[in-house]
Structures are given as C-alpha cells and as structure tokens.
Design a protein around this motif. Structure first.
Motif, mmCIF file in Angstrom:
data_model
loop_
_atom_site.group_PDB
_atom_site.id
_atom_site.type_symbol
_atom_site.label_atom_id
_atom_site.label_comp_id
_atom_site.label_asym_id
_atom_site.label_seq_id
_atom_site.Cartn_x
_atom_site.Cartn_y
_atom_site.Cartn_z
ATOM 1 N N GLU A 179 0.843 -1.195 0.000
ATOM 2 C CA GLU A 179 0.000 0.000 0.000
ATOM 3 C C GLU A 179 0.881 1.249 0.000
ATOM 4 N N PRO A 180 0.438 2.318 -0.651
ATOM 5 C CA PRO A 180 1.276 3.523 -0.726
ATOM 6 C C PRO A 180 1.635 4.068 0.657
ATOM 7 N N ASP A 181 2.886 4.465 0.803
ATOM 8 C CA ASP A 181 3.342 5.126 2.028
ATOM 9 C C ASP A 181 3.048 6.614 1.966
ATOM 10 N N GLY A 187 -1.049 20.868 -7.755
ATOM 11 C CA GLY A 187 -2.084 21.711 -8.340
ATOM 12 C C GLY A 187 -3.002 22.430 -7.375
ATOM 13 N N GLY A 188 -2.810 22.243 -6.070
ATOM 14 C CA GLY A 188 -3.569 23.022 -5.093
ATOM 15 C C GLY A 188 -4.861 22.418 -4.590
ATOM 16 N N GLU A 189 -5.361 21.366 -5.226
ATOM 17 C CA GLU A 189 -6.577 20.725 -4.732
ATOM 18 C C GLU A 189 -6.232 19.800 -3.566
ATOM 19 N N THR A 190 -7.178 19.653 -2.627
ATOM 20 C CA THR A 190 -6.916 18.848 -1.426
ATOM 21 C C THR A 190 -7.950 17.740 -1.276
ATOM 22 N N ARG A 191 -8.077 16.929 -2.306
ATOM 23 C CA ARG A 191 -8.959 15.770 -2.263
ATOM 24 C C ARG A 191 -8.293 14.638 -3.033
ATOM 25 N N THR A 203 -2.146 5.857 4.353
ATOM 26 C CA THR A 203 -1.109 6.586 3.628
ATOM 27 C C THR A 203 -0.962 8.002 4.174
ATOM 28 N N GLU A 204 0.270 8.528 4.154
ATOM 29 C CA GLU A 204 0.514 9.921 4.519
ATOM 30 C C GLU A 204 0.209 10.805 3.312
ATOM 31 N N PHE A 205 -0.553 11.895 3.525
ATOM 32 C CA PHE A 205 -0.966 12.778 2.436
ATOM 33 C C PHE A 205 -0.083 14.025 2.390
ATOM 34 N N TYR A 206 0.200 14.467 1.164
ATOM 35 C CA TYR A 206 0.973 15.691 0.966
ATOM 36 C C TYR A 206 0.373 16.448 -0.219
ATOM 37 N N PHE A 207 -0.062 17.679 0.043
ATOM 38 C CA PHE A 207 -0.663 18.511 -1.002
ATOM 39 C C PHE A 207 0.229 19.718 -1.267
ATOM 40 N N GLU A 225 10.746 14.842 2.510
ATOM 41 C CA GLU A 225 11.177 15.344 3.812
ATOM 42 C C GLU A 225 9.993 15.483 4.767
ATOM 43 N N SER A 226 8.856 15.957 4.251
ATOM 44 C CA SER A 226 7.653 16.049 5.085
ATOM 45 C C SER A 226 7.240 14.670 5.572
ATOM 46 N N TYR A 227 7.274 13.705 4.676
ATOM 47 C CA TYR A 227 6.930 12.321 5.029
ATOM 48 C C TYR A 227 7.864 11.776 6.106
ATOM 49 N N GLN A 228 9.148 12.065 5.984
ATOM 50 C CA GLN A 228 10.132 11.514 6.908
ATOM 51 C C GLN A 228 10.013 12.091 8.319
ATOM 52 N N LYS A 229 9.348 13.214 8.456
ATOM 53 C CA LYS A 229 9.173 13.826 9.771
ATOM 54 C C LYS A 229 7.941 13.308 10.509
ATOM 55 N N ARG A 230 7.169 12.445 9.877
ATOM 56 C CA ARG A 230 5.906 11.984 10.468
ATOM 57 C C ARG A 230 6.075 10.627 11.153
ATOM 58 N N GLU A 231 5.284 10.408 12.174
ATOM 59 C CA GLU A 231 5.214 9.097 12.826
ATOM 60 C C GLU A 231 4.095 8.287 12.189
ATOM 61 N N ARG A 232 4.416 7.111 11.756
ATOM 62 C CA ARG A 232 3.405 6.215 11.173
ATOM 63 C C ARG A 232 3.095 5.145 12.210
ATOM 64 N N ARG A 233 2.028 5.360 12.965
ATOM 65 C CA ARG A 233 1.763 4.508 14.143
ATOM 66 C C ARG A 233 0.816 3.353 13.853
ATOM 67 N N PHE A 234 -0.026 3.455 12.829
ATOM 68 C CA PHE A 234 -0.968 2.382 12.482
ATOM 69 C C PHE A 234 -1.771 1.913 13.702
ATOM 70 N N GLY A 235 -2.254 2.896 14.485
ATOM 71 C CA GLY A 235 -3.088 2.574 15.643
ATOM 72 C C GLY A 235 -2.329 2.428 16.949
ATOM 73 N N ARG A 236 -1.010 2.354 16.891
ATOM 74 C CA ARG A 236 -0.221 2.204 18.113
ATOM 75 C C ARG A 236 0.105 3.567 18.716
ATOM 76 N N THR A 237 0.694 3.574 19.901
ATOM 77 C CA THR A 237 1.178 4.810 20.510
ATOM 78 C C THR A 237 2.621 5.040 20.075
#
Length: 248
Positions: A179-181, A187-191, A203-207, A225-237
């Motif tokens: 699944e996409p990470d 283009g400025g749209e956020t959907r 998936t982590e979103f970047y607009f 770089e934005s992606y690398q700064k995020r925690e991907r917890r998948f429901g965990r703490t």
C-alpha cells in the motif's frame, strides 16, 4: 545535486510506494496562453524525470493517476490528444524503462480504449515484466470505486458468500504492490478524487500548490522530507514504535 536530494539520500526512511495525482497540466498551459494539451505534453517529461529520480533514491513503486473514469467527460479534442500521447509514451517510454530495468504496468478498465492502445499496453507490460527496478503503475480509465467493485465481482464469480479484507485485496489492481506510504497531489486541490480509495487508508498525504508541469526533483524532495518527519503509528502509541521510527 541540490540540497533537497542530498537530504533524502542521507536518510533511510524512503517510502517504498509513492502515489501521485498529477494535477494542473491544463492550468499551467492556460497561464502561458498555450493550448491545454501542451501542459499534458510537458507533464509527461516531468513524469519521466520523476521515474529516474525515484529509481535513484530507492522508491520501489510509483503509481500515478493519468486518466480517471471521469476524464472521458473532457472536451473530445483533449481526450483524443491524451490518447495519442498515451500511445506514443507506451512505445517510447517502455523501451527506455526497459533499458533502465524498470517495470511498467497499467491499471484500470481497458475496455474503452482502442484496440491499438490495448495492444500497446500489453506489449509494454510484456517487455518490462521481468525487470526488477522501479515499478511504474499508470492508472488510466481508473476509479477507486470501480476498483473495489471489480474485485468484489470477481469474488462473487468465485462463489464467495463472505468476503474478508484479504480476499478483496488480492483482486485489487495493485494487489502485487505494498500500500502507498506517501500520496502527493499537485495543483492546489486537497482531495483524492476517487483514486486508490482502498489502498490509501493509512497513507501519509501531501498537497502542494505547484502545478504538475513545474513539479521537479526539489519539490519531490520537500514531499519526501515532510513524510520523513511523520510518525506512522498504524493505531499504536508513539512509545510502542521502535526508536528509529519515533519523531520528535
């Protein structure tokens, strides 16, 4: 090599799979008083560059939204140009991807494409099928709802009366990919516009406001770089994550 690229290469947290909605081709051309189709032509060059860059930094899968089921409603002239550009790219780019050990795959409903385009898809996929580098999946005449429905219909034909997530997942268009990470929309749209509805659940979103024809390696680096700064917890703490995955 620019500073953004250097930053990426210094990190190990490269997404395995990046999904992209390449939005803004028509607006890019309009701003320059050009026909909309010129934006699509420029956008193809951007995609070529992005494939090469993703391959270089270790991204394994790149899935791009090239033509949605809704895009058939666009002016006939534009649709015809896009089909011609698609056919041209299938031949030319497949050869180039094959030389660079990349695999090409097309996901979507092929029934509305011409016989010539369908043959081009099959030829390009067969040529690159054995390659082990980056996989580029082009979503053409694709919709996320359609993807889920076609998977469910396959299961009904198999005689399934109860369907599990695993059952459905193995019949989706990207069943052979993780699944996409990271999901990027230019283009400025956020959907997400009916793109990979099932697959984008965690998936982590970047607009970004950058129009696709202006989206370059530096802009892609900012998304990574934005992606690398995020925690991907998948429901965990946070405390349950390995130390190398914790942020801040």
């Amino acid at each position: 090599m620019n500073s953004s690229t250097q930053t990426i290469l210094e990190h190990s947290q490269i997404p395995r799979h990046v999904a992209v909605i390449m939005d803004g081709n028509g607006r890019w051309a309009k701003k320059r008083l050009m026909p909309r189709v010129m934006g699509h032509k420029r956008g193809l060059t951007v995609l070529e560059n992005l494939c090469e860059h993703c391959s270089a930094i270790g991204v394994q899968y790149l899935t791009v939204f090239a033509f949605s089921t809704e895009n058939w409603r666009r002016p006939q002239e534009e649709v015809s140009f896009l089909m011609g550009l698609f056919l041209q790219a299938l031949d030319k780019q497949a050869q180039k991807m094959h030389r660079n050990n990349m695999r090409l795959k097309v996901i979507g409903d092929r029934s509305r494409f011409s016989v010539e385009i369908r043959a081009g898809i099959e030829k390009a996929e067969a040529l690159t099928a054995g390659n082990t580098g980056l996989t580029l999946a082009i979503a053409a005449d694709y919709g996320g709802r359609w993807d889920i429905l076609q998977a469910a219909n396959k299961l009904l034909k198999e005689g399934k009366t109860e369907i599990t997530e695993a059952d459905l997942s193995r019949h989706l268009m990207l069943a052979d990919a993780p699944e996409p990470d990271l999901f990027i929309r230019t283009g400025g749209e956020t959907r997400i516009s009916n793109f990979l509805l099932w697959q984008l659940a965690y998936t982590e979103f970047y607009f970004t406001d950058i129009l696709w024809p202006d989206f370059n390696v530096r802009a892609f680096g900012e998304a990574i770089e934005s992606y690398q700064k995020r925690e991907r917890r998948f429901g965990r703490t946070s405390e349950q994550l390995p130390p190398e995955q914790q942020r801040g």
